[in-house]
Each structure stands twice: as C-alpha cells, then as structure tokens.
Scaffold this motif. Structure first.
Motif, PDB file in Angstrom:
ATOM      1  N   ARG A   1       0.844  -1.213   0.000  1.00 36.37           N
ATOM      2  CA  ARG A   1       0.000   0.000   0.000  1.00 36.37           C
ATOM      3  C   ARG A   1       0.869   1.249   0.000  1.00 36.37           C
ATOM      4  O   ARG A   1       0.588   2.217  -0.725  1.00 36.37           O
TER       5      ARG A   1
ATOM      6  N   LYS B   1      -3.995   6.748   3.013  1.00 35.15           N
ATOM      7  CA  LYS B   1      -5.399   6.418   3.278  1.00 35.15           C
ATOM      8  C   LYS B   1      -6.091   5.964   1.997  1.00 35.15           C
ATOM      9  O   LYS B   1      -6.812   4.963   1.982  1.00 35.15           O
TER      10      LYS B   1
ATOM     11  N   GLY C   1      -5.446   2.502   1.118  1.00 37.43           N
ATOM     12  CA  GLY C   1      -6.030   1.503   2.007  1.00 37.43           C
ATOM     13  C   GLY C   1      -5.255   1.253   3.285  1.00 37.43           C
ATOM     14  O   GLY C   1      -5.560   0.298   4.006  1.00 37.43           O
TER      15      GLY C   1
END
Length: 162
Positions: free
Chosen positions: A54, A87, A90
């Motif tokens: 991420r 954010k 994720g």
C-alpha cells in the motif's frame, strides 16, 4: 547549487517541460532502495522495515503525479499529503513520513544508470538530517518505494508508516 535548492531546481525544470505521455516504473530499483535503506537501519541497530504494497502504491502514484503535473513537492497541487495518499491506498496509519529524490535529464535509462540512481537516492537521504531521521525512526515500521521515469527525468519516493 546548494542542497536546499535542488528540489526547487528540479521543480522548475519539470514545470518547463511538456507533461509525459508515458511513465515507466522501476521495481528492481525500488527493491534496491528498500534493501539499502534496511542496511542503513541495521548499521544503526534498528529493526528493518517491512515492505508494504500500500505504501509502494502511494509512492508510485505520487511519483507519477509529480511527473505528469510537473511539480516536485510533498504536497500535491490539490493539497493531498502523504497521509492522504496512504489512506487512499487503504493503509491505516498513526505516523507517516515521506522522502523524495529526483534527477532531471538522465540521458539513459539502462540498468547500470538506474542502479546508480538508486544508490545516489539513498546516499543523499542519509546525508540529509530530516530524510535520515525518517529512515532511522524507530517508530516507523513499514516502507514502500516508488521509482518512476519519463523523458529523461527520474523520481524516487519512499513512504513510511506505522
């Protein structure tokens, strides 16, 4: 050129060139930067970072955005920060940080030149107090790296979080 002025010079250069139609990612250089960063942490008796997909996605997207929209800053023109990008990718975080490194007008993009770019990025970050603090911060545990090039420009972004 002083250390503090090179980001402004890169931003000015990017603003002067046409936006790229195509960008290329460099996963092997991302891995090199990740491994060299962990080597620096081990030398200072810090736990190694865990690779985070991420954070890598946030880093790549920011790098591509900087090349496409011709800027070189931690905050995007629409006001998004590293925390916003994490954010959106994720990740839930309590602390985050980001390092940027860029090199305009790299004449070739062969494996040798890109490896040299990766070594130079980590070396420059370790010589800069704020960037070094991000790399060695014991409170940061996860790291993703994005390296993207286009038309002779290369940018690397490290995104850290806990």
């Amino acid at each position: 050129m002083t250390r503090s002025s090179w980001p402004d010079a890169l931003g000015a250069f990017l603003a002067a060139v046409a936006p790229p139609d195509k960008v290329e990612t460099w996963p092997e250089v991302e891995a090199l930067i990740f491994n060299e960063t962990n080597s620096a942490r081990r030398r200072e008796r810090r736990a190694p970072f865990v690779w985070d997909a991420r954070a890598a996605a946030a880093a790549r997207l920011h790098t591509e955005d900087m090349l496409r929209r011709r800027y070189f800053k931690h905050q995007s023109p629409d006001g998004r920060s590293v925390g916003d990008r994490l954010k959106r990718a994720g990740a839930k975080w309590t602390r985050c940080a980001e390092n940027l490194y860029g090199q305009p007008t790299l004449s070739r993009f062969g494996e040798k030149e890109m490896r040299a770019f990766g070594h130079a990025a980590v070396g420059a970050w370790l010589k800069s107090k704020g960037h070094r603090q991000n790399i060695l911060a014991p409170t940061l545990a996860r790291l993703g790296v994005g390296v993207v090039s286009n038309d002779g420009n290369v940018i690397a972004v490290q995104v850290f979080f806990t």
